[in-house]
Design an enzyme around this catalytic site. Sequence first.
Site, PDB file in Angstrom:
ATOM      1  N   GLU A 226       0.819  -1.217   0.000  1.00 39.95           N
ATOM      2  CA  GLU A 226       0.000   0.000   0.000  1.00 39.95           C
ATOM      3  C   GLU A 226       0.858   1.273   0.000  1.00 39.95           C
ATOM      4  OE1 GLU A 226      -3.603  -0.318   2.603  1.00 39.95           O
ATOM      5  OE2 GLU A 226      -2.627  -2.148   3.272  1.00 39.95           O
TER       6      GLU A 226
ATOM      7  N   SER B  84      -6.560  -2.571   1.738  1.00 41.10           N
ATOM      8  CA  SER B  84      -6.806  -1.886   0.464  1.00 41.10           C
ATOM      9  C   SER B  84      -7.294  -2.819  -0.638  1.00 41.10           C
ATOM     10  CB  SER B  84      -5.545  -1.147  -0.018  1.00 41.10           C
ATOM     11  OG  SER B  84      -5.344   0.008   0.741  1.00 41.10           O
TER      12      SER B  84
ATOM     13  N   TYR C 265      -9.404   3.721  -5.269  1.00 36.76           N
ATOM     14  CA  TYR C 265      -8.331   4.702  -5.412  1.00 36.76           C
ATOM     15  C   TYR C 265      -8.245   5.383  -6.773  1.00 36.76           C
ATOM     16  CZ  TYR C 265      -6.886   2.491  -1.118  1.00 36.76           C
ATOM     17  OH  TYR C 265      -6.877   1.992   0.149  1.00 36.76           O
TER      18      TYR C 265
ATOM     19  N   ARG D 268     -11.112   3.009  11.230  1.00 36.94           N
ATOM     20  CA  ARG D 268     -12.297   2.813  10.410  1.00 36.94           C
ATOM     21  C   ARG D 268     -12.703   1.354  10.474  1.00 36.94           C
ATOM     22  NH1 ARG D 268     -10.622   3.066   5.086  1.00 36.94           N
ATOM     23  NH2 ARG D 268     -11.617   1.073   4.738  1.00 36.94           N
TER      24      ARG D 268
ATOM     25  N   ASP E 142     -15.075  -1.578   8.769  1.00 38.57           N
ATOM     26  CA  ASP E 142     -15.832  -1.927   7.567  1.00 38.57           C
ATOM     27  C   ASP E 142     -16.918  -2.948   7.907  1.00 38.57           C
ATOM     28  OD1 ASP E 142     -14.170  -0.246   6.178  1.00 38.57           O
ATOM     29  OD2 ASP E 142     -12.872  -1.832   5.414  1.00 38.57           O
TER      30      ASP E 142
ATOM     31  N   GLU F 239     -13.625  -5.831   9.018  1.00 35.15           N
ATOM     32  CA  GLU F 239     -12.265  -5.581   9.495  1.00 35.15           C
ATOM     33  C   GLU F 239     -12.143  -4.168  10.053  1.00 35.15           C
ATOM     34  OE1 GLU F 239      -9.217  -4.584   6.302  1.00 35.15           O
ATOM     35  OE2 GLU F 239     -10.664  -5.706   5.111  1.00 35.15           O
TER      36      GLU F 239
ATOM     37  N   ASN G 114      -9.444  -0.855  10.181  1.00 37.58           N
ATOM     38  CA  ASN G 114      -8.253  -0.202   9.644  1.00 37.58           C
ATOM     39  C   ASN G 114      -7.741   0.768  10.699  1.00 37.58           C
ATOM     40  OD1 ASN G 114      -8.242  -0.930   6.556  1.00 37.58           O
ATOM     41  ND2 ASN G 114     -10.366  -0.537   7.124  1.00 37.58           N
TER      42      ASN G 114
ATOM     43  N   GLY H  46      -6.737   5.531   5.093  1.00 37.97           N
ATOM     44  CA  GLY H  46      -6.266   6.465   4.072  1.00 37.97           C
ATOM     45  C   GLY H  46      -6.737   7.891   4.325  1.00 37.97           C
TER      46      GLY H  46
END
Length: 327
Positions: free
Chosen positions: A30, A160, A226, A264, A266, A280, A282, A286
């Site tokens: 990443e 990602s 992205y 974050r 998900d 999951e 994070n 990002g």
Amino acid sequence: MNALTFPPLRLTDPAMFGRVGVLLGGTSSERNVSLDSGRNVIEALRSRGVDAIAVDGIPALALALVEKRFDRVFNILHGHNGGGEDGIVQGLMEAFGVPYTGSDVLGSALSMDKIRTKQVWLSHGLPTPRFIALDQASDVHAAAAELGLPVVVKPANEGSSVGISRVVEEAGLDEAVALAVRYDGQLLMEQMVVGDELTVAILGDQALPSIRIVPKGQWYDYNAKYIAEDTQYLCPGLEGEDEIEIRRLALAAFRAAGCRGWGRVDVMRDRSSGRFYLLEVNTAPGMTSHSLVPKSASQAGIGFEELVWRVLEQTLPGHAAQEHSHA
């Protein structure tokens, strides 16, 4: 639902932060996303008068720590194997006594391992899709038969959307495994939840408004995350009791995984039952133009520069984020 209240900023003088190392880049899969995130963070900090410098990767961080080049670290290094989300850089900074943003060693290492995170969630009674951990010797066809197609196959330690395949027919299983084994560590096969893809940002001890992700194509993959400009982000993603419930669930999941500061979570929402399933966490999300935490913070009335400042404030002594790490 959007009446979130945030405490006033603890600092108004940027000089009180001292020199800030913004840890970015690295050697994980990443890297490019992290470089983009890091540039944005440095720009935001400097625009508010903070003395911020870029530090690219772990060897550069180690040297800078030895030479006492900064007072605190804003970690925006993504991923593992040269990334900053697996507990290694957190341990390094702990050893040098340098405060840093985000989760500590345990929260970072656990969250990077999707299999063990799911085991912890299940022990807390939190919902996550049924799954099977795979290694090189596993019979993937038997595993898929046990879970029932469709399934998702992914490396247990990547982020990602790297190495992920959605398998609808048995014929696609071997190809999915061949892609995932390019990355080290175990593989994870989980039941595919068909429905809405949502994410909830955490800032301090609050869950921000959810975001529902509507990609133009069928899946929210690396390209949709992205590169594509046609992915829709609906914020808040839900209404009424559903929005209250997803935020409650995300905060519980974040804390159960030993995380702190910001991050974050998900979540999938099953279209037929309406049930939520945790995917999951994070721990260094990002901060690019496509990123979701800034979108959610903006909905809650926090602009990008203030968001970056608030995350950095979590490195100050006695901050609540540092006391929630094992709540």
